[in-house]
Design an enzyme around this catalytic site. Structure first.
Site, PDB file in Angstrom:
ATOM      1  CB  CYS A   3      -0.948   0.012   1.204  1.00  8.63           C
ATOM      2  SG  CYS A   3      -0.081   0.166   2.782  1.00  8.63           S
ATOM      3  CB  CYS A   6       4.384  -0.313   1.890  1.00  7.06           C
ATOM      4  SG  CYS A   6       3.281  -1.507   2.659  1.00  7.06           S
ATOM      5  CB  CYS A  71      49.574 -12.076  -5.341  1.00  6.54           C
ATOM      6  SG  CYS A  71      49.440 -10.380  -5.947  1.00  6.54           S
ATOM      7  CB  CYS A  74      45.509 -10.331  -8.465  1.00  9.65           C
ATOM      8  SG  CYS A  74      47.202 -10.298  -9.061  1.00  9.65           S
ATOM      9  CG  ASP A 516      12.687 -24.300  20.346  1.00 14.17           C
ATOM     10  OD1 ASP A 516      11.993 -23.767  21.223  1.00 14.17           O
ATOM     11  OD2 ASP A 516      12.219 -25.015  19.439  1.00 14.17           O
ATOM     12  CG  ASP A 746      12.443 -26.977  14.968  1.00 11.60           C
ATOM     13  OD1 ASP A 746      12.053 -26.214  15.868  1.00 11.60           O
ATOM     14  OD2 ASP A 746      11.847 -28.018  14.658  1.00 11.60           O
ATOM     15  CG  ASP A 750      12.737 -21.475  17.380  1.00 10.97           C
ATOM     16  OD1 ASP A 750      12.301 -21.047  18.463  1.00 10.97           O
ATOM     17  OD2 ASP A 750      12.668 -22.667  17.040  1.00 10.97           O
TER      18      ASP A 750
END
Length: 860
Positions: A3, A6, A71, A74, A516, A746, A750
């Protein structure tokens, strides 16, 4: 953006950024325009500001192979050239992998622009077909093999011509000179040396001279090629001058030729070592399936190339065959070898509904798999992409090497000039400080060439050439990226993916690991274990209801259901709309008991508390004490049952009902989750390393403590009843005490905590959101892999330190020796070539390491 608000948010975020003069975000076009001061802000800052505001700015990331870097300087030159290209957000160039990883705005830059930037800097990008993965891999492999063959041809050519010159070098260094005659059969050996050394100088020296020109003239910076060109040309031109009678002295054609041969041999060995370091990753890609057997709608089978498989296609996988792409099993049962992805040697049983990973091997039964991810979206391709991205992001320790490398070559040249002039002007004074100078004995006869003596001028030239050639920025530049490349590859082969070398470094510094509970330490496969029903409240029994037939437990009491079954029936009806494992376990438990679960008229998930739903005209609540108390339901009668169940390590949930303005607690349902087999071992191993282990969960205190006790976590390290939105704040609070925490989780809940932690670690069995927010991804759901991640981190950093100690120690020791005239230029060149190869070899030895055991070093 969804919208106009935003676009305003994005615009405000950009305008608040230091250095931004003006900003505009257009919701209609989904584009933003920013005018900024590049001295104060960067394009990376602009993109970060958009992302911090909660939006995503479009970028593309590509990896470009560069075939002729010599090297670390570079790599820095290419990085600067790419970073200065309009539209480039970020550029990282890795000398160890000979690759650049570039993130850019596709509206302002293209792949062609990036190629042009590299070429304008004087280097050669490997151009690839973006649409063809095989072509991309092939182009890089061909470029790498061509470079190895080119260096080998140059080495053999130079060695063939320089071999006879060894005779003159031995005569001069070992025998002290004057042994060989000046000519044989009228042929002057000086001209023989000239004829042998000149082709070597022209052919082997050309790349160094060309690269030196590009470095000095085009990029205005010196690199290793400048040092080699200076050293070899000094010896060659001095010898030409002596041969032509312009100055008095000895010939150093042998030195000039052998310098180039030794350096080229070092480049050949270095190119081979780089190829070996990345071999594991290429082998992983080579394991991709080539074909797939597609099942047509009429039942017919068709074998097609794997790149022709589309999402939704059904593939038949026979025993012993590779699963072509990522997918889900729709028919059949079998064991699948997933060791190439997870590092787990034990095959995993798969049946209908289970996910499978492309390129893993079907061990026995026939499977029918529906493709869910194909092409570059498969897990294998994402693993390779993640590892390559990790290799482009170096640890902070590399900053030390980068700072040194930036000034290294100019400092070496100035040092060589200083000592060359100093030896020319003050030979006797300096000799007093050098008692065992091998060449100094030649100076005792004075500054003449008579009787094999060497002039002060000639000695000064020798010192200059040696001091230039002995220095090696390559070893310093390879120290970190070579070890990081091997470390990240070891991680990938063991199911541990690091997002960058910087993550490798941070993981080693972790002093606290926060787990967790559900799905991390426990399996996350909840089962309904208990249903407790209470006597109905007499005040809520309505007309026509009796306590015998359930009373207030159901709006439509049934004599066929017991009081417990009625509680379970209402709880399951309320939880039917939930995707939480606890809710699913309740629904599945009711269905297994043959209870007919009604549909709910409305459903609301209350994060961190439970659910509420309208069932048969009443509001049913299933959740914790807070949920029921907010509905003015007294939960005192359930305290005893809740306490008992929670002490048993079960997750107990209250079931309440609100009807006719009044509410009561009807009963308690409890789910149990089993601890993962390796959870206790993981906690024990972490504590043995001296790390604090903590548990954070939204579950109640008693259940959390019961789980903690089973896995070996101290009760004072348990944080229970933490709402999802408060997990990140809890992690932040822990870190504010000075701790460096690794958060392991997981789930979607989290993700904020993973992003807040010093190191966020997501189990690969978790959601894409959690994995995206994490710094480390564990491809298995085994908590012991957290220990492996820390071990790999520690081992990689130890190897980096080994390499840096060698590289810095080598230069620190050798440059003074050359400056004091204690090294011949040809020996200095050999030492320079050896130093880079030694760093790479040390890193390659690291490939044998496995994280099953701690990596121990005496000086760790």
């Amino acid at each position: 953006m969804s919208c106009a608000n935003c676009s305003t948010t994005v615009q405000d975020a950009l305008e608040s950024l230091d250095g931004v003069v003006a900003a505009n975000a257009n919701y209609a076009t989904d584009e933003g325009t920013v005018e900024y001061d590049p001295e104060t802000a960067s394009l990376r800052d602009v993109y970060d500001a958009v992302e911090a505001a909660g939006y995503g700015a479009v970028t593309e990331t590509v990896t470009i192979a560069i075939s002729d870097m010599t090297c670390a300087n570079c790599a820095e030159t290419n990085e600067a050239a790419l970073a200065s290209t309009p539209g480039v957000v970020e550029a990282n160039v890795n000398y160890a992998t000979d690759e650049a990883q570039v993130t850019y705005n596709p509206a302002d830059a293209s792949l062609a622009d990036l190629y042009d930037a590299i070429e304008n800097a004087g280097y050669s990008p490997v151009r690839e077909d973006e649409s063809d993965t095989d072509s991309e891999t092939s182009a890089r492999d061909v470029a790498r093999e061509n470079e190895i063959r080119r260096q080998l041809r140059l080495t053999l050519f130079g060695a063939a011509l320089a071999a006879p010159l060894l005779l003159f070098l031995v005569e001069k260094l070992v025998l002290g000179g004057g042994i060989l005659p000046e000519s044989v059969f009228g042929v002057d050996f000086g001209w023989v040396q000239f004829l042998l050394a000149t082709p070597v100088q022209l052919v082997l020296g050309k790349p160094f001279y060309v690269n030196s020109y590009k470095a000095l003239v085009k990029n205005r910076r010196a690199n290793m090629d400048v040092l080699i060109a200076l050293g070899s040309s000094t010896a060659y031109l001095y010898s030409v001058a002596v041969l032509g009678g312009l100055i008095a002295g000895r010939l150093y054609f042998d030195t000039a030729a052998l310098i180039l041969v030794f350096i080229t041999l070092g480049n050949y060995l270095e190119a081979r070592s780089k190829g070996q370091a990345g071999e594991a990753l290429r082998e992983l890609l080579a394991m991709e399936a080539d074909t797939a057997t597609i099942l047509k709608e009429d039942g017919a089978e068709e074998t097609v190339p794997v790149e022709d498989v589309e999402v939704g296609d059904r593939m038949k996988v026979r025993p012993g065959e590779q699963i072509p792409t990522d997918g889900v099993v729709v028919e059949g049962q079998s064991a699948v070898d997933e060791s190439m992805v997870t590092g787990e040697s034990v095959p995993v049983e798969k049946s209908e509904g289970d996910e499978v990973v492309g390129s893993t091997i079907n061990e026995n039964g026939v499977l029918v798999v529906e493709a869910t991810k194909v092409g570059k979206d498969t897990a294998l391709q994402q693993i390779v992409r993640t590892v390559k991205e990790a290799q482009s992001r170096q640890p902070d320790i590399q900053n030390l090497a980068d700072r040194i490398s930036a000034y290294f070559v100019p400092a070496v040249i100035l040092n060589a000039l200083f000592w060359g002039v100093a030896w020319f002007l003050f030979p006797q004074a300096l000799a007093g400080f050098v008692e065992a100078l091998p060449l100094w004995g030649l100076l005792e006869g004075g500054p003449t060439v008579a009787g094999g003596t060497i002039s002060v001028f000639e000695f000064s030239v020798v010192v200059f050439a040696s001091a230039v050639l002995i220095a090696c920025p390559c070893a310093l530049g390879l120290a970190t990226p070579a070890a990081t490349m091997v470390g990240t590859t070891i991680g990938a082969s063991n199911g541990v993916l690091f997002r960058g070398g910087d993550v490798l470094e941070r993981a080693r510094d972790v002093d606290t690991v926060i787990f967790d509970k559900t799905g991390t330490l426990t399996r996350g496969e909840m089962e309904l274990t208990d249903v407790v029903a209470f006597e109905p409240d007499k005040e809520t029994v309505g007309e026509g209801e009796t306590a015998a037939d359930g009373g207030a437990l159901s709006a439509e009491p049934s004599s066929e259901l017991s009081r417990e079954e009625t509680v379970l029936r209402l709880a399951a009806a309320a939880e039917r709309g939930s995707e939480h494992p606890l809710g699913r376990a309740i629904v599945e438990g009711a269905e297994e008991r043959g209870i007919d679960v009604p549909d709910a008229a409305s459903f609301e998930n209350v994060p961190g508390q439970g659910v509420r739903a309208t069932v048969e005209g009443a509001e049913i609540l299933v959740g914790n004490r807070t949920l029921l108390k907010e509905a003015d339901i007294d939960t005192a009668r359930a305290d005893e049952a809740m306490t008992r169940l929670e002490r048993e390590g079960k997750t107990a949930m209250l079931v309440g009902r609100v009807r006719d303005g009044g509410g009561e607690v009807l009963g308690v349902v409890a789910d149990a989750d089993t601890i993962k087999d390796s959870a206790a071992d993981a906690v024990a191993a972490l504590r043995e390393r001296g790390l604090d282990v903590m548990l954070i969960t939204g579950d109640n205190e008693r259940t959390a403590r019961a789980v903690a006790e089973q896995v070996g976590i101290d009760p004072e390290n348990v944080r229970a009843e933490v709402l999802p939105e408060d997990k990140s704040a809890a992690v932040e609070g822990i870190q504010e005490t000075g701790r460096r925490a690794m958060m392991v989780g997981d789930g979607v809940n989290d993700a904020p905590a993973l992003a807040t932690a010093h190191v966020g670690t997501a189990l690969g069995s978790g959601t894409d959101v959690a994995i995206e927010a994490a710094d480390v991804t564990l491809m298995r759901d085994d908590p012991f892999d957290v220990v492996k991640a820390i071990r790999i981190s520690e081992a990689t950093l130890a190897k980096i330190k080994q390499n840096l100690v060698w590289a810095l120690g080598y230069n620190t020791a050798m440059i003074p020796l050359a400056s004091l005239g204690l090294l011949q230029p040809v020996l200095a060149a050999a030492a320079m070539a050896f130093s880079s190869v030694s760093v790479l070899s040390n890193s390659l030895l690291f490939r044998r390491y496995t994280p099953d055991e701690d990596y121990r070093l005496l000086w760790r």
